[in-house]
Scaffold this active site. Structure first.
Site, PDB file in Angstrom:
ATOM      1  N   ILE A 106       1.707  -3.767   6.788  1.00  4.27           N
ATOM      2  CA  ILE A 106       2.003  -4.686   7.899  1.00  4.27           C
ATOM      3  C   ILE A 106       1.958  -6.141   7.420  1.00  4.27           C
ATOM      4  O   ILE A 106       1.154  -6.487   6.539  1.00  4.27           O
ATOM      5  CB  ILE A 106       1.018  -4.472   9.079  1.00  4.27           C
ATOM      6  CG1 ILE A 106       1.563  -5.096  10.357  1.00  4.27           C
ATOM      7  CG2 ILE A 106      -0.372  -4.996   8.750  1.00  4.27           C
ATOM      8  CD1 ILE A 106       0.845  -4.640  11.615  1.00  4.27           C
ATOM      9  N   GLY A 108       0.690   0.499   6.308  1.00  5.39           N
ATOM     10  CA  GLY A 108       1.848   1.000   7.044  1.00  5.39           C
ATOM     11  C   GLY A 108       2.800   1.813   6.171  1.00  5.39           C
ATOM     12  O   GLY A 108       3.542   2.666   6.672  1.00  5.39           O
TER      13      GLY A 108
HETATM   14  C1  LIG Z   1      -0.287  -1.566  15.540  1.00  6.50           C
HETATM   15  C2  LIG Z   1      -0.065  -1.883  14.091  1.00  6.50           C
HETATM   16  C3  LIG Z   1      -0.295  -0.750  13.198  1.00  6.50           C
HETATM   17  C4  LIG Z   1      -0.069  -1.019  11.761  1.00  6.50           C
HETATM   18  C5  LIG Z   1      -1.072  -1.158  10.874  1.00  6.50           C
HETATM   19  C6  LIG Z   1      -0.829  -1.392   9.487  1.00  6.50           C
HETATM   20  C7  LIG Z   1      -1.843  -1.771   8.686  1.00  6.50           C
HETATM   21  C8  LIG Z   1      -1.638  -2.100   7.289  1.00  6.50           C
HETATM   22  O1  LIG Z   1      -0.539  -2.079   6.766  1.00  6.50           O
HETATM   23  S1  LIG Z   1      -3.061  -2.506   6.402  1.00  6.50           S
HETATM   24  C9  LIG Z   1      -2.445  -3.154   4.887  1.00  6.50           C
HETATM   25  C10 LIG Z   1      -2.165  -4.637   4.924  1.00  6.50           C
HETATM   26  N1  LIG Z   1      -1.697  -5.086   3.628  1.00  6.50           N
HETATM   27  C11 LIG Z   1      -2.497  -5.612   2.703  1.00  6.50           C
HETATM   28  O2  LIG Z   1      -3.673  -5.788   2.896  1.00  6.50           O
HETATM   29  C12 LIG Z   1      -1.821  -5.958   1.372  1.00  6.50           C
HETATM   30  C13 LIG Z   1      -1.836  -7.454   1.118  1.00  6.50           C
HETATM   31  N2  LIG Z   1      -1.106  -7.789  -0.107  1.00  6.50           N
HETATM   32  C14 LIG Z   1      -1.589  -7.585  -1.342  1.00  6.50           C
HETATM   33  O3  LIG Z   1      -2.670  -7.051  -1.554  1.00  6.50           O
HETATM   34  C15 LIG Z   1      -0.733  -8.056  -2.488  1.00  6.50           C
HETATM   35  O4  LIG Z   1       0.212  -8.962  -1.997  1.00  6.50           O
HETATM   36  C16 LIG Z   1       0.010  -6.916  -3.226  1.00  6.50           C
HETATM   37  C17 LIG Z   1      -1.002  -6.096  -4.056  1.00  6.50           C
HETATM   38  C18 LIG Z   1       0.747  -6.018  -2.259  1.00  6.50           C
HETATM   39  C19 LIG Z   1       1.061  -7.513  -4.193  1.00  6.50           C
HETATM   40  O5  LIG Z   1       0.466  -8.440  -5.043  1.00  6.50           O
HETATM   41  P1  LIG Z   1       1.412  -9.440  -5.894  1.00  6.50           P
HETATM   42  O6  LIG Z   1       0.506 -10.206  -6.792  1.00  6.50           O
HETATM   43  O7  LIG Z   1       2.531  -8.692  -6.475  1.00  6.50           O
HETATM   44  O8  LIG Z   1       2.070 -10.395  -4.813  1.00  6.50           O
HETATM   45  P2  LIG Z   1       1.422 -11.624  -4.021  1.00  6.50           P
HETATM   46  O9  LIG Z   1       1.550 -12.845  -4.838  1.00  6.50           O
HETATM   47  O10 LIG Z   1       0.096 -11.263  -3.513  1.00  6.50           O
HETATM   48  O11 LIG Z   1       2.399 -11.735  -2.749  1.00  6.50           O
HETATM   49  C20 LIG Z   1       3.726 -12.247  -2.862  1.00  6.50           C
HETATM   50  C21 LIG Z   1       4.068 -12.840  -1.509  1.00  6.50           C
HETATM   51  O12 LIG Z   1       4.080 -11.785  -0.543  1.00  6.50           O
HETATM   52  C22 LIG Z   1       3.181 -12.088   0.514  1.00  6.50           C
HETATM   53  N3  LIG Z   1       2.577 -10.859   1.021  1.00  6.50           N
HETATM   54  C23 LIG Z   1       2.153  -9.790   0.314  1.00  6.50           C
HETATM   55  N4  LIG Z   1       1.663  -8.872   1.133  1.00  6.50           N
HETATM   56  C24 LIG Z   1       1.773  -9.327   2.386  1.00  6.50           C
HETATM   57  C25 LIG Z   1       1.464  -8.806   3.673  1.00  6.50           C
HETATM   58  N5  LIG Z   1       0.964  -7.589   3.846  1.00  6.50           N
HETATM   59  N6  LIG Z   1       1.724  -9.572   4.741  1.00  6.50           N
HETATM   60  C26 LIG Z   1       2.280 -10.790   4.622  1.00  6.50           C
HETATM   61  N7  LIG Z   1       2.625 -11.337   3.416  1.00  6.50           N
HETATM   62  C27 LIG Z   1       2.367 -10.612   2.334  1.00  6.50           C
HETATM   63  C28 LIG Z   1       2.157 -13.025  -0.123  1.00  6.50           C
HETATM   64  O13 LIG Z   1       1.507 -13.768   0.848  1.00  6.50           O
HETATM   65  C29 LIG Z   1       3.060 -13.847  -1.026  1.00  6.50           C
HETATM   66  O14 LIG Z   1       3.736 -14.775  -0.233  1.00  6.50           O
HETATM   67  P3  LIG Z   1       3.948 -16.297  -0.762  1.00  6.50           P
HETATM   68  O15 LIG Z   1       2.604 -16.849  -1.004  1.00  6.50           O
HETATM   69  O16 LIG Z   1       4.692 -16.971   0.343  1.00  6.50           O
HETATM   70  O17 LIG Z   1       4.758 -16.158  -2.026  1.00  6.50           O
END
Ligand SMILES: CCC/C=C/C=C/C(=O)SCCNC(=O)CCNC(=O)[C@H](O)C(C)(C)COP(=O)(O)OP(=O)(O)OC[C@H]1O[C@@H](n2cnc3c(N)ncnc32)[C@H](O)[C@@H]1OP(=O)(O)O
Length: 284
Positions: free
Chosen positions: A74, A130
């Protein structure tokens, strides 16, 4: 396969292409945000899979993610408004509103299961939160050697509510393993995902996996769509019902579907040792 050239209209988070006759490729396409599931994604999936379900040209679907990884789950930045600040004048109305919103979120992945065309999901890199909800609604799961899976909801303070807790126990045999993954949010890597049955095949890299996914979709698409779609519907029905109920269901199903011309065509092809790809089945 499409090559991550960006979302295709009318979508802003999905790229939809037709790499071969009868096969649809859907790609989640926000690579710069690691395919985080923003507000648009949650409703575009519903539109996309409802269209696929209605499209008689499509017989199999491949789903994958663009860029570095499958999905980061998400969108943590975009989650705020409707989930964190639901509207309503009092507790009852706020709760009712939230219930409606959660139902809509659930539908985002339930549409995959409701779509009668088999969906093969191809996971590379991370599949978080998600993402696990999404893949457990798919029919066949493939991954790359570098893939990892994480039921991360407890880490962000919620009990997963859009499919993982309901479908993962039906995918993985070990209840203990499901509980461990969901309660600790630990990462599970490709080899363990294969050994526990979450995925059926592991490929060395994404390119090989996409070739494999497309080949598999081609095999499915070459068979009678009456047989294939009936098989998907009945597999899902039997997962959720007793054996006697499911036998009764397929009995009623096949009392009409056995009258298909596809049965004779397929049986004849088998007798004549013909490749099913040579047989023309009508659209469904
Ligand atoms: C009723 C609703 C039901 C749904 C529920 C769902 C729940 C879930 O999905 S829980 C899981 C939530 N996700 C996370 O906690 C993951 C967060 N992200 C990370 O841990 C890392 O980004 C990842 C390991 C996936 C990748 O790392 P990497 O070093 O390759 O990239 P980053 O430099 O961290 O990120 C690049 C840009 O993407 C943005 N980003 C990454 N994940 C998310 C996210 N989940 N939501 C929003 N944005 C995300 C990150 O901020 C970077 O953006 P920018 O700084 O603008 O470049």
């Amino acid at each position: 396969m499409s090559t991550s050239e960006g979302p295709t209209a009318p979508f802003t988070t999905l790229s939809v292409s037709h790499p071969q006759d009868s096969i649809t490729h859907v790609e989640i396409c926000r690579p710069e945000k690691r395919n985080a599931m923003n507000k648009a994604f949650w409703h575009e999936m519903i539109d996309c899979f409802n269209q696929i379900a209605e499209n008689s040209e499509c017989r199999a679907v491949v789903f994958s993610g663009a860029g570095k990884l499958f999905t980061s789950g998400i969108d943590l930045m975009g989650m705020a408004s409707d989930i964190l600040q639901p509207e309503g004048d009092d507790t009852a109305r706020i709760s009712w509103n939230l219930r409606r919103i959660i139902s809509k979120y659930q539908e985002t992945f339930s549409v995959i299961e409701k779509c009668p065309k088999p969906v093969i999901v191809a996971v590379h890199g991370a599949c978080i939160g998600g993402g696990v909800d999404l893949i457990t609604a798919c029919d066949i799961r493939l991954c790359t050697q570098d893939a990892w899976f994480q039921v991360k909801e407890v880490d962000i303070g919620l009990a997963a509510d859009v499919g993982t807790l309901q479908r993962l126990p039906r995918v993985i045999g070990s209840r203990s393993l499901v509980n461990e993954l969901a309660l600790t949010a630990r990462k599970m890597y490709a080899d363990e995902a294969k050994s526990c049955g979450l995925v059926s095949r592991v490929f060395p890299d994404k390119e090989t996996m996409m070739v494999g996914a497309l080949e598999m979709a081609g095999e499915i698409a070459s068979r009678s769509p009456v047989a294939v779609q009936g098989t998907k519907v009945n597999l899902i029905y039997s997962r959720d019902h007793s054996v006697p109920d499911a036998l009764n269901y397929i009995n009623t199903w096949n009392m009409s579907m056995l009258q298909t011309q596809d049965l004779m065509k397929s049986a004849q092809a088998a007798m004549e040792k013909k490749n099913l790809k040579e047989i023309a089945f009508s659209k469904l």
